[in-house]
Scaffold this active site. Structure first.
Site, PDB file in Angstrom:
ATOM      1  N   CYS A   2       0.826  -1.203   0.000  1.00  0.00           N
ATOM      2  CA  CYS A   2       0.000   0.000   0.000  1.00  0.00           C
ATOM      3  C   CYS A   2       0.861   1.254   0.000  1.00  0.00           C
ATOM      4  O   CYS A   2       1.946   1.273   0.564  1.00  0.00           O
ATOM      5  CB  CYS A   2      -0.864   0.032   1.249  1.00  0.00           C
ATOM      6  SG  CYS A   2      -1.902  -1.411   1.414  1.00  0.00           S
ATOM      7  N   ARG A  27       5.195   0.407  -6.132  1.00  0.00           N
ATOM      8  CA  ARG A  27       5.152  -0.427  -4.925  1.00  0.00           C
ATOM      9  C   ARG A  27       4.231  -1.632  -5.098  1.00  0.00           C
ATOM     10  O   ARG A  27       4.325  -2.589  -4.343  1.00  0.00           O
ATOM     11  CB  ARG A  27       4.662   0.416  -3.739  1.00  0.00           C
ATOM     12  CG  ARG A  27       5.617   1.495  -3.328  1.00  0.00           C
ATOM     13  CD  ARG A  27       4.953   2.486  -2.395  1.00  0.00           C
ATOM     14  NE  ARG A  27       4.645   1.919  -1.099  1.00  0.00           N
ATOM     15  CZ  ARG A  27       5.473   1.927  -0.064  1.00  0.00           C
ATOM     16  NH1 ARG A  27       6.655   2.464  -0.178  1.00  0.00           N
ATOM     17  NH2 ARG A  27       5.119   1.411   1.094  1.00  0.00           N
ATOM     18  N   TRP A  74      -2.814  -2.702  -1.748  1.00  0.00           N
ATOM     19  CA  TRP A  74      -2.353  -4.033  -2.129  1.00  0.00           C
ATOM     20  C   TRP A  74      -3.053  -4.992  -1.182  1.00  0.00           C
ATOM     21  O   TRP A  74      -2.799  -4.986   0.022  1.00  0.00           O
ATOM     22  CB  TRP A  74      -0.833  -4.095  -1.970  1.00  0.00           C
ATOM     23  CG  TRP A  74      -0.202  -5.324  -2.535  1.00  0.00           C
ATOM     24  CD1 TRP A  74       0.056  -5.591  -3.851  1.00  0.00           C
ATOM     25  CD2 TRP A  74       0.289  -6.451  -1.803  1.00  0.00           C
ATOM     26  NE1 TRP A  74       0.676  -6.806  -3.972  1.00  0.00           N
ATOM     27  CE2 TRP A  74       0.836  -7.360  -2.735  1.00  0.00           C
ATOM     28  CE3 TRP A  74       0.336  -6.788  -0.451  1.00  0.00           C
ATOM     29  CZ2 TRP A  74       1.404  -8.571  -2.374  1.00  0.00           C
ATOM     30  CZ3 TRP A  74       0.905  -8.001  -0.082  1.00  0.00           C
ATOM     31  CH2 TRP A  74       1.430  -8.880  -1.037  1.00  0.00           C
ATOM     32  N   ASN A  99      -1.508   1.723   5.770  1.00  0.00           N
ATOM     33  CA  ASN A  99      -0.611   0.703   5.225  1.00  0.00           C
ATOM     34  C   ASN A  99      -0.171  -0.150   6.408  1.00  0.00           C
ATOM     35  O   ASN A  99       0.325   0.379   7.403  1.00  0.00           O
ATOM     36  CB  ASN A  99       0.609   1.386   4.569  1.00  0.00           C
ATOM     37  CG  ASN A  99       1.682   0.397   4.154  1.00  0.00           C
ATOM     38  OD1 ASN A  99       1.417  -0.804   4.031  1.00  0.00           O
ATOM     39  ND2 ASN A  99       2.883   0.893   3.931  1.00  0.00           N
ATOM     40  N   GLY A 100      -0.370  -1.466   6.312  1.00  0.00           N
ATOM     41  CA  GLY A 100       0.026  -2.347   7.411  1.00  0.00           C
ATOM     42  C   GLY A 100      -1.043  -3.390   7.652  1.00  0.00           C
ATOM     43  O   GLY A 100      -1.927  -3.594   6.812  1.00  0.00           O
ATOM     44  N   GLU A 482      18.615 -16.349  -9.342  1.00  0.00           N
ATOM     45  CA  GLU A 482      18.169 -14.989  -9.623  1.00  0.00           C
ATOM     46  C   GLU A 482      17.569 -14.906 -11.034  1.00  0.00           C
ATOM     47  O   GLU A 482      16.545 -14.263 -11.249  1.00  0.00           O
ATOM     48  CB  GLU A 482      19.356 -14.016  -9.434  1.00  0.00           C
ATOM     49  CG  GLU A 482      19.093 -12.572  -9.757  1.00  0.00           C
ATOM     50  CD  GLU A 482      17.939 -11.939  -8.986  1.00  0.00           C
ATOM     51  OE1 GLU A 482      17.415 -12.536  -8.036  1.00  0.00           O
ATOM     52  OE2 GLU A 482      17.531 -10.831  -9.382  1.00  0.00           O
ATOM     53  N   LYS A 486      13.744 -13.829 -11.882  1.00  0.00           N
ATOM     54  CA  LYS A 486      13.411 -12.736 -12.814  1.00  0.00           C
ATOM     55  C   LYS A 486      12.407 -13.226 -13.845  1.00  0.00           C
ATOM     56  O   LYS A 486      11.412 -12.577 -14.121  1.00  0.00           O
ATOM     57  CB  LYS A 486      14.654 -12.222 -13.558  1.00  0.00           C
ATOM     58  CG  LYS A 486      15.646 -11.404 -12.771  1.00  0.00           C
ATOM     59  CD  LYS A 486      15.167 -10.025 -12.371  1.00  0.00           C
ATOM     60  CE  LYS A 486      14.453 -10.039 -11.051  1.00  0.00           C
ATOM     61  NZ  LYS A 486      15.219  -9.847  -9.860  1.00  0.00           N
ATOM     62  N   GLU A 489       8.873 -13.929 -12.236  1.00  0.00           N
ATOM     63  CA  GLU A 489       8.076 -12.814 -11.703  1.00  0.00           C
ATOM     64  C   GLU A 489       7.553 -11.883 -12.788  1.00  0.00           C
ATOM     65  O   GLU A 489       6.500 -11.299 -12.635  1.00  0.00           O
ATOM     66  CB  GLU A 489       8.780 -12.058 -10.581  1.00  0.00           C
ATOM     67  CG  GLU A 489       9.913 -11.173 -10.966  1.00  0.00           C
ATOM     68  CD  GLU A 489      10.535 -10.454  -9.760  1.00  0.00           C
ATOM     69  OE1 GLU A 489       9.817 -10.086  -8.830  1.00  0.00           O
ATOM     70  OE2 GLU A 489      11.759 -10.253  -9.777  1.00  0.00           O
ATOM     71  N   HIS A 505      19.807 -35.932  -9.601  1.00  0.00           N
ATOM     72  CA  HIS A 505      19.098 -36.378  -8.397  1.00  0.00           C
ATOM     73  C   HIS A 505      17.599 -36.083  -8.464  1.00  0.00           C
ATOM     74  O   HIS A 505      16.934 -36.066  -7.439  1.00  0.00           O
ATOM     75  CB  HIS A 505      19.724 -35.727  -7.153  1.00  0.00           C
ATOM     76  CG  HIS A 505      21.158 -36.116  -6.955  1.00  0.00           C
ATOM     77  ND1 HIS A 505      21.543 -37.382  -6.608  1.00  0.00           N
ATOM     78  CD2 HIS A 505      22.299 -35.408  -7.128  1.00  0.00           C
ATOM     79  CE1 HIS A 505      22.863 -37.446  -6.539  1.00  0.00           C
ATOM     80  NE2 HIS A 505      23.349 -36.254  -6.855  1.00  0.00           N
ATOM     81  N   LYS A 604       6.587  -3.756  -4.708  1.00  0.00           N
ATOM     82  CA  LYS A 604       8.012  -3.406  -4.705  1.00  0.00           C
ATOM     83  C   LYS A 604       8.585  -3.489  -3.287  1.00  0.00           C
ATOM     84  O   LYS A 604       9.615  -4.107  -3.073  1.00  0.00           O
ATOM     85  CB  LYS A 604       8.190  -1.997  -5.288  1.00  0.00           C
ATOM     86  CG  LYS A 604       9.651  -1.544  -5.381  1.00  0.00           C
ATOM     87  CD  LYS A 604      10.423  -2.387  -6.372  1.00  0.00           C
ATOM     88  CE  LYS A 604      11.881  -2.006  -6.453  1.00  0.00           C
ATOM     89  NZ  LYS A 604      12.681  -3.025  -7.152  1.00  0.00           N
TER      90      LYS A 604
HETATM   91  O1  M6R Z   1      13.618  -4.304  -0.756  1.00  0.00           O
HETATM   92  P1  M6R Z   1      14.178  -5.681  -0.520  1.00  0.00           P
HETATM   93  O2  M6R Z   1      15.482  -5.911  -1.217  1.00  0.00           O
HETATM   94  O3  M6R Z   1      14.251  -6.046   0.929  1.00  0.00           O
HETATM   95  O4  M6R Z   1      13.115  -6.654  -1.199  1.00  0.00           O
HETATM   96  C1  M6R Z   1      13.231  -8.040  -1.116  1.00  0.00           C
HETATM   97  C2  M6R Z   1      12.338  -8.733  -2.118  1.00  0.00           C
HETATM   98  O5  M6R Z   1      10.995  -8.422  -1.888  1.00  0.00           O
HETATM   99  C3  M6R Z   1      12.692  -8.355  -3.568  1.00  0.00           C
HETATM  100  O6  M6R Z   1      14.034  -8.587  -3.847  1.00  0.00           O
HETATM  101  C4  M6R Z   1      11.829  -9.152  -4.563  1.00  0.00           C
HETATM  102  O7  M6R Z   1      12.154 -10.511  -4.491  1.00  0.00           O
HETATM  103  C5  M6R Z   1      11.998  -8.614  -5.976  1.00  0.00           C
HETATM  104  N1  M6R Z   1      10.711  -8.435  -6.583  1.00  0.00           N
HETATM  105  C6  M6R Z   1      12.751  -9.518  -6.871  1.00  0.00           C
HETATM  106  O8  M6R Z   1      12.903  -8.986  -8.153  1.00  0.00           O
END
Ligand code: M6R
Length: 609
Positions: A2, A27, A74, A99-100, A482, A486, A489, A505, A604
């Site tokens: 949020c 966000r 959100w 937010n929370g 990673e 990517k 997501e 395995h 975000k």
């Molecule tokens: O702001 P942060 O680095 O703590 O965020 C951690 C994860 O939420 C963030 O890296 C998330 O996995 C990304 N969307 C990956 O691209």
């Protein structure tokens, strides 16, 4: 997560609120809303599901007011729906954005229903607005009402509250979720982060845990958790309003991928000398603390966790320190046994990730004295809660998929390796070599960015696939993780990463011509082993997509596609090869028409547990 924006001004604040919401879009959210106190001293509100532009299209032309609040939601409690969108209003008198998460919302809801309050949403938030209204009816004072109401809440919140009974007042509060106050001339603002307010001010106050702020056009008065009036310093932001513009790029993610040479150069600036890393870059007490360190515990989430996994190879291999890495949401609920001289390192782009913050608090509770945060957001909660800090200078990262934050975190970890290794025999020559390599990194990244067209040519092989496998060995295993994160997501293709030696395995059973297998193959001591693993894939009819150092002998054939990567030192390879995996995910997602910068269901900054 949020996003909150609020304002008290002489002028109509609706355009400020809408622009602020647009700047918080990154966000992640599913609905949005705005409420102002209008000329007739009534609360006027518009809400909608979907993007801020849809909210904007629904705004009444006459909607105007000098005091207002706005929100991007959100969904946590209650589905994405107009009635669940904020602001929430109680009896036409109090409007609130939150937010929370309120943990005791069910008990409060039951009690309020018995008192005759009508609920119009499924959210946990609505109990707060009723609670404030109830106290306002008793006290006639919004500040007192908010403070009293907060006493009955359990959970996390950042709040903005207005009432038509005091039309020139905005009350804000923070516990567990970020909130900043923007200082204007004869006007004041609140927002979840600085970026939302840059068009109207560059001067900010950062609320601390438990703070409540009483905000009018003329003044900001802050009370701490104990109810005492306190001063919070005003800080000048160095970010400009257009620092977050997309410029010539089609998406923020692409812009941020291309910003990596600059982001890395900025992260190195003032941190390295001719042959050494400046220990003071971590804080003025760093030298004393680092000399005592006997182990490292890294905690992070998502992409930042992957950076930590790469860091472990370096900290153990080069700095000679035992190192453990864990995702924050697991660490915070475990009973870890940590040696007293462990350096507790948190990695985070936003510095507001709830699990990472909680893990840091937990580490303190467990008695760990020395904490370091590697973070990209100055003034974030994580930075303020850590003893030592090294800022990655990536600049604002807007795309939900983290790119430049990751590679700058890796650079920061190499700086850490240099200073910790120094106390454990890395030696001046080793440090000087590391520094030299780091200095060459921006140019090396420019070179791999030039392979963009070759990466794009692979897109047709992925666009219609449901699954993909990513392989790496050693430091390239977390790089493969990673790359898989990517791809999944932003393109919604299911992608898994495996250490190549684990294929036999289990995952080998999945390999066929419908499962593209991506391998990262720099020229290192594990290359021979990787060769055999790639053979295992070929033998099962799998199609390979290999990013390979030209010298390592992996050749194109009917089942093997190769992009030749300029030679690089093994130490820098995780950073170099990650850039190529970012480009692959980006182009595949673009070809599928996906929402690159705001992928579905993601946020975000993950400011709730
Ligand atoms: O702001 P942060 O680095 O703590 O965020 C951690 C994860 O939420 C963030 O890296 C998330 O996995 C990304 N969307 C990956 O691209």
């Amino acid at each position: 997560m949020c996003g909150i924006v609020g304002a008290v001004a002489q002028r109509n604040v609706v355009p400020i609120l809408i622009e602020g919401l647009k700047r918080l879009e990154y966000r992640g959210y599913d609905s949005a809303g705005v409420a102002v106190i209008d000329k007739g001293r009534c609360i006027a509100r518009t809400r909608s599901v979907g993007k801020v532009r849809e909210l904007e299209a629904r705004l009444d032309v006459g909607l105007a007011g000098g005091t207002g609040i706005a929100h991007t939601r959100w969904a946590t409690h209650g589905r994405p729906a107009t009635e669940n969108a904020h602001p929430h209003i109680c009896r036409k008198t109090v409007a609130l954005v939150h937010n929370g998460i309120i943990e005791n919302h069910e008990a409060l809801r039951r009690a309020q229903m018995q008192l005759g309050y009508e609920f119009t949403s499924e959210t946990d938030t609505e109990v707060i607005v009723h609670e404030i209204y109830r106290r306002l009816a008793e006290t006639g004072d919004l500040l007192q009402a908010v403070r009293a109401a907060l006493g009955s809440l359990r959970g996390a919140y950042a709040l903005g509250v207005i009432t038509n009974q005091e039309p020139d007042r905005l009350v804000a509060a923070r516990r567990g979720s970020p909130l900043v106050i923007g200082i204007g001339i004869g006007e004041h603002f609140i927002a979840s982060d600085v970026a939302a307010l840059l068009p109207v001010t560059q001067r900010f106050m950062f609320l601390e845990e438990g703070d409540v702020a009483d905000i009018t056009r003329e003044a900001v008065t802050i009370y701490n958790a104990e109810g005492e009036q306190v001063e919070r310093p005003i800080k000048q932001s160095e970010m400009s309003a257009d620092a977050v513009a997309r410029g010539e790029y089609r998406h923020y993610m692409l812009k941020e991928i291309h910003e990596q040479p600059r982001a890395i150069a900025d992260t190195l600036e003032n941190r390295i000398g001719l042959h050494n890393v400046y220990e003071e870059a971590f804080g003025h007490t760093a030298a004393v603390i680092f000399a005592q360190i006997e182990a490292v515990q890294i905690v992070a989430c998502g992409t930042s966790y992957h950076a930590g996994l790469v860091g472990r190879y370096w900290l153990e291999g080069l700095a000679g320190l035992p190192c453990a890495v864990e995702v924050a949401s697991e660490f915070r609920y475990r009973k870890p046994r940590l040696a007293p001289n462990t350096l507790f390192v948190t990695l985070s782009q936003s510095g507001e990730t709830a699990d990472t913050l909680a893990a840091l608090a937990y580490a303190r509770q467990l008695g760990l004295a020395h904490t370091l945060s590697i973070c990209n957001a100055p003034e974030s909660s994580l930075v303020r809660a850590s003893e030592l800090v090294l800022m990655t200078q990536a600049g604002p990262e807007i795309g939900v998929a983290s790119t430049k934050a990751f590679t700058t975190q890796l650079v920061a970890l190499l700086l850490l390796v240099a200073v910790l290794g120094r106390h454990r025999g890395l030696g001046p020559a080793g440090e000087a070599q590391l520094v030299n390599l780091l200095r060459s990194l921006p140019t090396q990244i420019e070179q791999v960015l030039a392979l963009d067209a070759a990466v794009q040519a692979w897109v047709p092989y992925f666009a219609n696939k449901q699954h993909a496998l990513f392989l790496g060995r050693g430091t390239q295993y977390p790089v493969a993780m990673e790359g898989a994160l990517k791809l999944k997501e932003i393109s919604y293709i299911h992608a898994e990463a495996y250490p190549a030696g684990e294929l036999k395995h289990g995952p080998l059973a999945l390999v066929d011509s419908d499962m593209p297998v991506v391998a990262v193959a720099p020229n290192n001591e594990l290359l021979e082993k990787l060769h055999s693993n790639l053979q295992e894939v070929r033998a099962r009819g799998g199609e390979l997509f290999v990013f390979a150092d030209g010298a390592n002998g992996i050749r194109e054939d009917a089942q093997t596609h190769v992009i030749t990567v300029p030679p690089t030192d093994d130490l820098l390879a995780p950073i170099i090869y990650t850039v190529l995996l970012q480009l692959l995910a980006y182009h595949v997602a673009v070809s599928k028409g996906a929402d690159i910068d705001q992928p579905r269901n993601l946020a975000k900054s993950v400011t709730v547990e």
